[in-house]
Every structure is written in structure tokens, then in C-alpha cells.
Design a protein around this motif. Structure first.
Motif, PDB file in Angstrom:
ATOM      1  N   CYS A 303     -43.518 102.615  49.021  1.00 21.94           N
ATOM      2  CA  CYS A 303     -43.887 102.306  50.408  1.00 21.94           C
ATOM      3  C   CYS A 303     -44.841 101.114  50.386  1.00 21.94           C
ATOM      4  O   CYS A 303     -45.566 100.919  49.406  1.00 21.94           O
ATOM      5  CB  CYS A 303     -44.640 103.466  51.049  1.00 21.94           C
ATOM      6  SG  CYS A 303     -43.740 105.014  51.029  1.00 21.94           S
ATOM      7  N   SER A 306     -46.327  98.713  47.425  1.00 19.60           N
ATOM      8  CA  SER A 306     -45.607  99.193  46.233  1.00 19.60           C
ATOM      9  C   SER A 306     -44.111  98.905  46.360  1.00 19.60           C
ATOM     10  O   SER A 306     -43.432  98.622  45.372  1.00 19.60           O
ATOM     11  CB  SER A 306     -45.834 100.698  46.049  1.00 19.60           C
ATOM     12  OG  SER A 306     -47.193 100.952  45.832  1.00 19.60           O
ATOM     13  N   SER A 350     -46.317 103.777  43.047  1.00 19.81           N
ATOM     14  CA  SER A 350     -47.355 104.161  43.994  1.00 19.81           C
ATOM     15  C   SER A 350     -48.731 103.897  43.396  1.00 19.81           C
ATOM     16  O   SER A 350     -48.993 104.268  42.250  1.00 19.81           O
ATOM     17  CB  SER A 350     -47.218 105.654  44.321  1.00 19.81           C
ATOM     18  OG  SER A 350     -48.292 106.085  45.110  1.00 19.81           O
ATOM     19  N   THR A 355     -48.700 109.353  47.952  1.00 19.18           N
ATOM     20  CA  THR A 355     -48.011 109.028  49.200  1.00 19.18           C
ATOM     21  C   THR A 355     -46.926 110.081  49.481  1.00 19.18           C
ATOM     22  O   THR A 355     -46.032 110.311  48.648  1.00 19.18           O
ATOM     23  CB  THR A 355     -47.422 107.603  49.114  1.00 19.18           C
ATOM     24  OG1 THR A 355     -48.515 106.734  48.881  1.00 19.18           O
ATOM     25  CG2 THR A 355     -46.703 107.199  50.382  1.00 19.18           C
ATOM     26  N   VAL A 401     -58.505  98.969  51.548  1.00 19.69           N
ATOM     27  CA  VAL A 401     -57.268  99.555  52.084  1.00 19.69           C
ATOM     28  C   VAL A 401     -56.072  98.630  51.822  1.00 19.69           C
ATOM     29  O   VAL A 401     -54.981  99.084  51.496  1.00 19.69           O
ATOM     30  CB  VAL A 401     -57.430  99.893  53.584  1.00 19.69           C
ATOM     31  CG1 VAL A 401     -56.094 100.222  54.220  1.00 19.69           C
ATOM     32  CG2 VAL A 401     -58.372 101.092  53.733  1.00 19.69           C
ATOM     33  N   GLN A 410     -48.630  96.507  39.208  1.00 21.44           N
ATOM     34  CA  GLN A 410     -47.279  97.083  39.286  1.00 21.44           C
ATOM     35  C   GLN A 410     -46.235  96.068  38.817  1.00 21.44           C
ATOM     36  O   GLN A 410     -45.310  96.399  38.065  1.00 21.44           O
ATOM     37  CB  GLN A 410     -46.980  97.504  40.725  1.00 21.44           C
ATOM     38  CG  GLN A 410     -47.790  98.713  41.184  1.00 21.44           C
ATOM     39  CD  GLN A 410     -47.842  98.871  42.694  1.00 21.44           C
ATOM     40  OE1 GLN A 410     -47.482  97.953  43.441  1.00 21.44           O
ATOM     41  NE2 GLN A 410     -48.306 100.012  43.165  1.00 21.44           N
ATOM     42  N   ALA A 605     -54.777 103.732  56.579  1.00 21.19           N
ATOM     43  CA  ALA A 605     -55.441 104.575  55.586  1.00 21.19           C
ATOM     44  C   ALA A 605     -54.936 104.160  54.223  1.00 21.19           C
ATOM     45  O   ALA A 605     -53.818 103.663  54.082  1.00 21.19           O
ATOM     46  CB  ALA A 605     -55.127 106.039  55.830  1.00 21.19           C
TER      47      ALA A 605
HETATM   48  C1  G6P Z   1     -50.686 102.599  52.604  1.00 17.70           C
HETATM   49  C2  G6P Z   1     -51.660 101.578  52.074  1.00 17.70           C
HETATM   50  C3  G6P Z   1     -50.888 100.440  51.404  1.00 17.70           C
HETATM   51  C4  G6P Z   1     -49.973 100.976  50.318  1.00 17.70           C
HETATM   52  C5  G6P Z   1     -49.044 102.067  50.871  1.00 17.70           C
HETATM   53  C6  G6P Z   1     -48.330 102.798  49.740  1.00 17.70           C
HETATM   54  O1  G6P Z   1     -49.965 102.061  53.655  1.00 17.70           O
HETATM   55  O2  G6P Z   1     -52.470 101.077  53.101  1.00 17.70           O
HETATM   56  O3  G6P Z   1     -51.810  99.529  50.827  1.00 17.70           O
HETATM   57  O4  G6P Z   1     -49.210  99.934  49.794  1.00 17.70           O
HETATM   58  O5  G6P Z   1     -49.796 103.053  51.573  1.00 17.70           O
HETATM   59  O6  G6P Z   1     -49.285 103.492  48.985  1.00 17.70           O
HETATM   60  P1  G6P Z   1     -49.119 103.892  47.479  1.00 17.70           P
HETATM   61  O7  G6P Z   1     -50.427 104.554  47.141  1.00 17.70           O
HETATM   62  O8  G6P Z   1     -47.969 104.837  47.408  1.00 17.70           O
HETATM   63  O9  G6P Z   1     -48.883 102.658  46.700  1.00 17.70           O
END
Ligand code: G6P
Length: 611
Positions: A303, A306, A350, A355, A401, A410, A605
Motif C-alpha cells: 500500500c 510500499s 510494508s 498494514t 508519517v 525497500q 496515520a
Molecule cells: C500509510 C502511510 C504511508 C505508507 C502506507 C503503507 O498510508 O502513511 O507512508 O506507505 O501506509 O504502510 P506500510 O507500513 O505497509 O508500508
């Protein structure tokens, strides 16, 4: 998403909790609250930041050595004083804080209303507090049994801390889907939704697993399942240093993390890129490497940022290892009934490892695919624990954030995987492998060089800080970089920005270009350089403002563009690691100049643990 802190021991609980909430504020910051148990339970909560909560409790009696605190990212109910956590049950027997979503809260609420319960807030959490109390009073059972029985009726995700007025030397924690860590001190326990509030007190921790309930009573911790099976706690040692979660002289965590990238990229490669032998060694994948080498297809899921790293991974793996790659948003993948085969390999990416959509996608993939791998930053988080094997990025805690160093870490891991697979599958020659390894090891130094010229980005930020729209263009490896640059700007400065494949501009976005539109073009020398030069001309012909990221010494684009930001040369497959840096800086400076709260952008968040 939402930060949880709890303390039970011999110290005053409030200072531990408030400090912990400040460390966790990056997880949610629309309201905050604390409850202290000392004879009776005192609850203080308000809309706003943890600093507003501090103002609220000034001159109040905060004495007590058991307490729970919460900083919220609203899911059910708008952010206001009433909806803020902690929530007390109707008759005041229980106080709870909660991270996650109770999906069947509406049905449970109606049942409780039928039994005379009235609700003050719009939250699902208050429903859970009342459900626990109802079972406690009706069944005349202990608080622990009431919590376990209530949780057995709940559908959804939760990380909760519970205190009970009648059982004064006790704190109960439970988890399903939302992370909870218990730090073990000397006769004291620190609980939190991640390890950052714990590390300054202890490095010994227990990560709760789904359906675990931890009951801490009279200085002893008992770990159980919701069904009351006793478990032996597994104690881990935190590999985290307090300095890593402080700003270290930088104005914002985001800036600190941008500037940490020469070090964090190096740490990602440490022990894995063995220059003397021209070899890449990925210990976390050692046992599964034969299956990975044989993969018929790789599906990358993630997401946000990532997912963007995953797109770069697609280009890298297809180019060097010649394995077909698909990149999916975890949230789409999990609900669209994807066609999966046993010889597919899924790689979940991630930063947080928590997530919710990515976790759910992993669970789906595990039922169908032979191998599910993780690329994660947070050691001990849920994704590494649920995947078959994986690679930690070792970028260190990312607090800002807007993700920065996690992205480059990554991509570094994906480059290592692609090159290693390429060599093992015979699609990358020994010479190319050796050369790429050399290029990879030079990246940290080159990032350092770009950072030393951060003032250039600041000057450009000054000129365009008031723009309403930005367009980001890139081709090939630089298309995901364009997406990431646009996302960074949107997230922290609230300027509308779009990332687009440069050639696709003609099919729509070109209509937006006028003399007010800054267009950031990522254009280092690669196999499509001539084409992107044409795209820049197309923008200029429509009076657009071109800010180009180019290789040092590029004279062609310099003549056409309004501004150029130079990055050192490298193989273009690795250039996303360099070209993304000025885009991070540009968005950072624009946000600061617009007076935005860079580390806590509105509505966002850090770790999205709800669907
Ligand atoms: C949120 C954060 C993003 C991050 C995304 C996926 O939206 O604000 O910065 O890229 O989640 O999070 P993860 O921890 O799975 O990389």
C-alpha cells in the motif's frame, strides 16, 4: 493507527504514559486521553494533540501506578472530547482503550441498548466497554473472564488495554489484528502499540499474537488465549536504540529520516552485499531461494509508498531475472478473487509490518500460493511473523508519517533480490552482476552528495510553494518515482499532485498545463532519454514550468528546463534510489514553507491497521 500506552508497576504511571503518547503521536493525533487507576479511575481526554491533554491535566491529581493512555486516529465517530479514548463502561466498572475496528459493533450495541445500556459516544470502543461490564455483572465473573467472553463475541480487529475498578492491581491486554507489545521491567510492565515508548525502560519484550490475552496482576504476567489456554510467553530482545526514535537536532523526523538515507541504505545492504566476493547473500531467503528461483510469477503487494517501491521492484525483477511480475494494491488484491497458482511467489512490502490490507492479502495468498515472503522494516511486527520468509530492511524506526527512508530501503532490497535471482537464473552475466553490485555499494555516497545540495531544492520550493497543482512525469524506472514524488507532496503540503508516465501525458494531463503548472520531470539518462526530452519540449510549448531531475553535466535538458536538480550517474535501474531524494526534499521544504505540520499531516496515520 491510534497509539496505545499502558503502565503497571511501582512508578507513577502518568509520566510514562504521556511520554509514550508523544512517541506514538505519529500513529494518530486527532484526540488523546489517559486514565489512572488509584482507588477509583480518573479519566481525562480531549480533542487535539497530546499537548492539549497535558494542558487539560495540569494541576490535576494524576497519582497512581496503573494507567492507560491513547492517541486517536478516528474511525467510528468524529474526533471530539466524547469520542476520545479511554471509554468507561456505563456503571464505571471498566475503562478501556482500543485500537482497531469492531465490525459487529452495531448489533452488539442494539443488544446492550435492549438491556438498558445508554451510550455517550459514537464509538465501537464504548460498546466493547459496556459488553465487558454487562458480562461481568450478569455472570458475576472476574474481569479477566468478562474480557475474554466479550472478545469471543467480537468480530473485527482490536488491540485493547482494560482496567477494572474492583480489581485494582491488574491490567489486561488483548490483541487481534492490532499490534500490542509488552515490555518487561523489574516488577513493572510497559504496554504499547509499538516498541517506541518502551525502549527507554526495557529491551525485553513480548509481542502479543492474535487472540492472546495478557493478564498482569500483582507483578506477574500470565499469557492466555481468549479460550483460556495458558501460553508460555516468548521473550524477545528489542534491537532498537533510544537515539533512533529522537529527532537528533533536526526540525522534523521527516527531515532527519531523509538525511539518514546514506546510512539506512548502507544498513540495508550490510552483510548482504559482499563486495570482495561480488556476491549478494540474503540470509532470510536462504531456505526458500530454490523455490524463488523457480517461480513462474511473482506478485508484489503493498500500500502507499510500499506499493511504489513494488513497482520499481517489478522493473528490476523483470529486467534482471526475467520472471513476470505483477504489482497489486493489497486492498484490491484481497477482494477481487485473484487467480493464484502454487508456483506463484507473493512478496508483501510494508514499512510497519502491520498494514491491515497487506496482512489480509498475505492471509489470502497463503491459502493459494506456494510461498509468501515479506519485505518489512519493523522487526517482530505481524507481517514478518505471518510470512514464510523475508528480508528486513533495517532502515531503523521511521516516525515521520510520510515515508522516505523506508522507500529507499525497500528498493535496495528489491534490487538485491532481482540481481541475485538474475545471476542464479542465468539472465544476468557475472560481469553485469559484479558491476551492478559495485554500483549498488556506491549509492549511499551518491545520496550523500545529493543531500549536500539540499539548498537547491529549498530555493525551488520557495518559488512554487503557493502553486495549487503539480504534475510529476517519469518513464520506465522513473514512473514509480514520479508517483512517489506526487504522493509526498500531497501528503504533507496538501497540494494536489499527480504522477504520470511521461508519454501518457498526451492522453490527458497535457490539457492541464499552463504557465502556472510546475511539472517535475525525472529525466536522468536512460534508454528513453530522447523521448523524455521531447516530453519536456511538449510541456514548454504549453508554457508549463519544468523542474527537471537530471544527471550531473546534462546540458540538453538544462537549456530547456526552468530549473534542474542534478543527481550523480549510476546504472539507471538503481537511479530511483537517487532521483527520489530531491523529490522528498522538495515536498518537505514546500510543506514547511506553507506552515504545514510535516510529521503529522492531517487525516493521515503512519500505520494503517484498519481496512
Ligand atoms: C500509510 C502511510 C504511508 C505508507 C502506507 C503503507 O498510508 O502513511 O507512508 O506507505 O501506509 O504502510 P506500510 O507500513 O505497509 O508500508
Amino acid at each position: 493507527m491510534c497509539g496505545i500506552v499502558g503502565y503497571i508497576g511501582k512508578r507513577q504511571a502518568y509520566p510514562v504514559i504521556i511520554k509514550g503518547l508523544k512517541r506514538l503521536e505519529y500513529r494518530g493525533y486527532d484526540s488523546a486521553g489517559v486514565a489512572i487507576l488509584n482507588g477509583d479511575t480518573r479519566i481525562f481526554k480531549c480533542k487535539g494533540k497530546v499537548s492539549d491533554l497535558e494542558d487539560l491535566v495540569k494541576n490535576k491529581n494524576m497519582d497512581g501506578s496503573i494507567g492507560i493512555g491513547h492517541t486517536r486516529w478516528a474511525t467510528h465517530g468524529e474526533p471530539n472530547d466524547v469520542n476520545a479514548h479511554p471509554h468507561a463502561s456505563q456503571n464505571g466498572h471498566f475503562v478501556i482503550i482500543h485500537n482497531g475496528i469492531i465490525e459487529n459493533y452495531s448489533r452488539l450495541k442494539h443488544r446492550l441498548e435492549d438491556r438498558g445500556y445508554k451510550f455517550k459516544s459514537e464509538t465501537d470502543t464504548e460498546v466493547l466497554a459496556n459488553l465487558i461490564e454487562y458480562i461481568y455483572l450478569k455472570g458475576k465473573v472476574s474481569a479477566e473472564i468478562a474480557v475474554r467472553l466479550a472478545l469471543s463475541k467480537v468480530i473485527g480487529a482490536y488491540g485493547i488495554l482494560v482496567i477494572c475498578k474492583e480489581e485494582r492491581d491488574q491490567l489486561i491486554a488483548a490483541r487481534k489484528g492490532s499490534p500490542l507489545v509488552v515490555g518487561i521491567g523489574d516488577g513493572e510492565y510497559f504496554l504499547a502499540s509499538d516498541a517506541t515508548p518502551i525502549v527507554e525502560y526495557t529491551h525485553s519484550v513480548i509481542y502479543l499474537n492474535d487472540s492472546n490475552v495478557a493478564v498482569i496482576k500483582s507483578g506477574e504476567l500470565t499469557l492466555k488465549t481468549i479460550k483460556n489456554d495458558t501460553l508460555t510467553p516468548e521473550i524477545h530482545t528489542l534491537d532498537l536504540d533510544i537515539g533512533e526514535i529522537e529527532k537528533g537536532g533536526f526540525e522534523h523526523f521527516m527531515l532527519k529520516e531523509i538525511f539518514e538515507q546514506p546510512r539506512s541504505i548502507l544498513d540495508t545492504m550490510r552483510g548482504r552485499v559482499v563486495t570482495e566476493k561480488s556476491e549478494i547473500f540474503l540470509g532470510g531467503l536462504f531456505h526458500v531461494m530454490p523455490r524463488l528461483i523457480q517461480a513462474k510469477r511473482i506478485i508484489i503487494i503493498g500500500c502507499g509508498t510500499s506499493w511504489h517501491a513494488g513497482l520499481v521492484g517489478e522493473y528490476l525483477i523483470e529486467e534482471f531475472a526475467r520472471i513476470p511480475v505483477e504489482v497489486e494494491y493489497a486492498s484490491e488484491f484481497r477482494y477481487r478473487n485473484p487467480v493464484l497458482f502454487k508456483d506463484d511467489v507473493v512478496i508483501a512490502i510494508s514499512q510497519s509490518g502491520e498494514t491491515a490490507d497487506t496482512l489480509a492479502a498475505i492471509r489470502l495468498a497463503k491459502n493459494e500460493c506456494g510461498l509468501v515472503l515479506g519485505i518489512c522494516n519493523v522487526v517482530g511486527s505481524s507481517i514478518p511473523r505471518e510470512t514464510d520468509a523475508g528480508v528486513y530492511t533495517h532502515a531503523g524506526p521511521e516516525i515521520g508519517v510520510a515515508s522516505t527512508k523506508a522507500f529507499t530501503a525497500q528498493v535496495t532490497v528489491l534490487a538485491m533480490i532481482a540481481l541475485h535471482l538474475g545471476e542464479k537464473r542465468g539472465f544476468t552475466s557475472k560481469e553485469d552482476y559484479k558491476e551492478m553490485i559495485k554500483n549498488l555499494t556506491e549509492i549511499p555516497g551518491k545520496v550523500d552528495k545529493i543531500l549536500s545540495k539540499s539548498e537547491d531544492c529549498k530555493r525551488i520550493a520557495e518559488l512554487y510553494k503557493n502553486s495549487n497543482n503539480f504534475l510529476y512525469l517519469g518513464r520506465g524506472y522513473f514512473f514509480p518515482v514520479a508517483l512517489e514524488g506526487a504522493l509526498k507532496l500531497k501528503e504533507i503540503s496538501y497540494i494536489h499532485a499527480e504522477g504520470y508516465p511521461a508519454a501518457e501525458m498526451k492522453h490527458g494531463p497535457i490539457a492541464l498545463i499552463d504557465e502556472k503548472m510546475p511539472v517535475v520531470v525525472i529525466a536522468p539518462k536512460d534508454n528513453t532519454y530522447e523521448k523524455i526530452v521531447s516530453n519536456i519540449q511538449e510541456v514548454k510549448a504549453r508554457k508549463g514550468i519544468v523542474i527537471a531531475v537530471v544527471n550531473e553535466g546534462d546540458t540538453v535538458i538544462k537549456e530547456m528546463a526552468d530549473h534542474v536538480i542534478e543527481v550523480p550517474d549510476t546504472d539507471f535501474a538503481l537511479a530511483p534510489l537517487l532521483t527520489v531524494i530531491p523529490l522528498q526534499l522538495l515536498s518537505y521544504y514546500i510543506a514547511v514553507l506553507r506552515g504545514c505540520n510535516v510529521d503529522q499531516p492531517r487525516n493521515l496515520a503512519k500505520s494503517v491497521t484498519v481496512e
